[in-house]
Design an enzyme around this catalytic site. Sequence first.
Site, PDB file in Angstrom:
ATOM      1  N   LYS A  55      -5.867  -5.891  -4.469  1.00 37.95           N
ATOM      2  CA  LYS A  55      -4.625  -6.007  -5.240  1.00 37.95           C
ATOM      3  C   LYS A  55      -3.801  -7.172  -4.705  1.00 37.95           C
ATOM      4  CE  LYS A  55      -4.656  -1.163  -6.472  1.00 37.95           C
ATOM      5  NZ  LYS A  55      -4.364   0.211  -6.099  1.00 37.95           N
ATOM      6  N   GLN A  99      -0.499   4.009  -2.638  1.00 39.66           N
ATOM      7  CA  GLN A  99      -1.950   4.136  -2.803  1.00 39.66           C
ATOM      8  C   GLN A  99      -2.390   5.592  -2.586  1.00 39.66           C
ATOM      9  OE1 GLN A  99      -4.080   1.522  -3.720  1.00 39.66           O
ATOM     10  NE2 GLN A  99      -5.624   3.113  -3.884  1.00 39.66           N
ATOM     11  N   ASP A 122       2.300   2.183 -11.733  1.00 40.01           N
ATOM     12  CA  ASP A 122       1.071   2.972 -11.866  1.00 40.01           C
ATOM     13  C   ASP A 122       1.141   3.870 -13.098  1.00 40.01           C
ATOM     14  OD1 ASP A 122      -1.043   2.541 -10.163  1.00 40.01           O
ATOM     15  OD2 ASP A 122      -0.209   3.727  -8.515  1.00 40.01           O
TER      16      ASP A 122
END
Length: 294
Positions: A55, A99, A122
Amino acid sequence: MSLTTEILYGKPVSLQLRQELKNEISNLSNLGIIPGLAVVLVGEDAASQVYVRSKSRAFKKMACFSETFNLPENTSETELCLLIDELNASSKFHGILVQLPLPAHLDSKKITRRILSRKDVDGFHPLNVGLLLEGQPQFISCTPHGILKLMAYYGIKTNGKHAVIVGRSNIVGKPMFALLAEKMEYGNSTVTICHTGTVDLSRYTSMADILIVASGMPGLITGNMISEGVHIIDVGINRIKDNSEKGYRLVGDVDYESILGIAGSITPVPGGVGPLTITMLLYNTVLAAKNIRP
Ligand code: NDP
């Protein structure tokens, strides 16, 4: 007679989307805005570390800003919430991503809710999930969104088709269901969602025009479970130990060899859905940055 199964690579789709995003990033840069993402990683999970590094590389390549906050495995919920509060308040970060999976002592639902919904790139915050279900999405969960883009790129029509999803997670299965069932061009499917409570999985998979598999079970879907011509999206990323230098290889949830010649198309693992997930994260971060534009 067996047919030729088309391989649906994610890279060309991703490149096209990134080209479009470059223009938006450059417009923002002219206004003095650099899309910024904060990535919070708790603990030492090897796969998570790989994802976080990818990322960060992608953001750098696209002239966006990202910073990773590495916290030790034993970080308390209070400490993690305090960091999220700081990131919520920071104007440098338009998006925040924690995460997953988190260590077992941390409640991922509680942590997800702590992120401001306008920074939830997200798409996991209940407000964003609700907006998606209402058909008015703000941030769409990256993997299902990427899958829609991939199907659009390869001309796989969903309208009026029977889509079968294996897996009902909040990250993949459920948002995928919401998108495919929505009355829109790349939705409007009849959707069946399968899980471990499904009796006789192959009864459903064999009725699919489009089969999306996100179970985390390597080789779950085999050639005798599908119908000729089905389009398969293999979301699974599973590490299988082997004798290579790395000590493992990546495989999907579909037994690739056995579906060749039966399926109309399939996404490979790696190289299918994976590249798109990160591109859609960039997409959501740019969207978050555009939303705060004066
Ligand atoms: P979860 O473990 O959260 O969910 C798995 C789902 O699959 C559950 O709903 C489970 O059912 C169902 N399932 C498991 N085994 C079976 C079975 N034998 N028959 C039917 N259903 C089954 O996983 P995620 O959704 O987070 O991820 C799924 C896979 O996708 C993983 O391999 C993950 O690494 C990968 N992934 C890949 C991404 C990418 O960018 N390509 C992004 C996100 C995930 P139940 O609910 O009943 O337990």
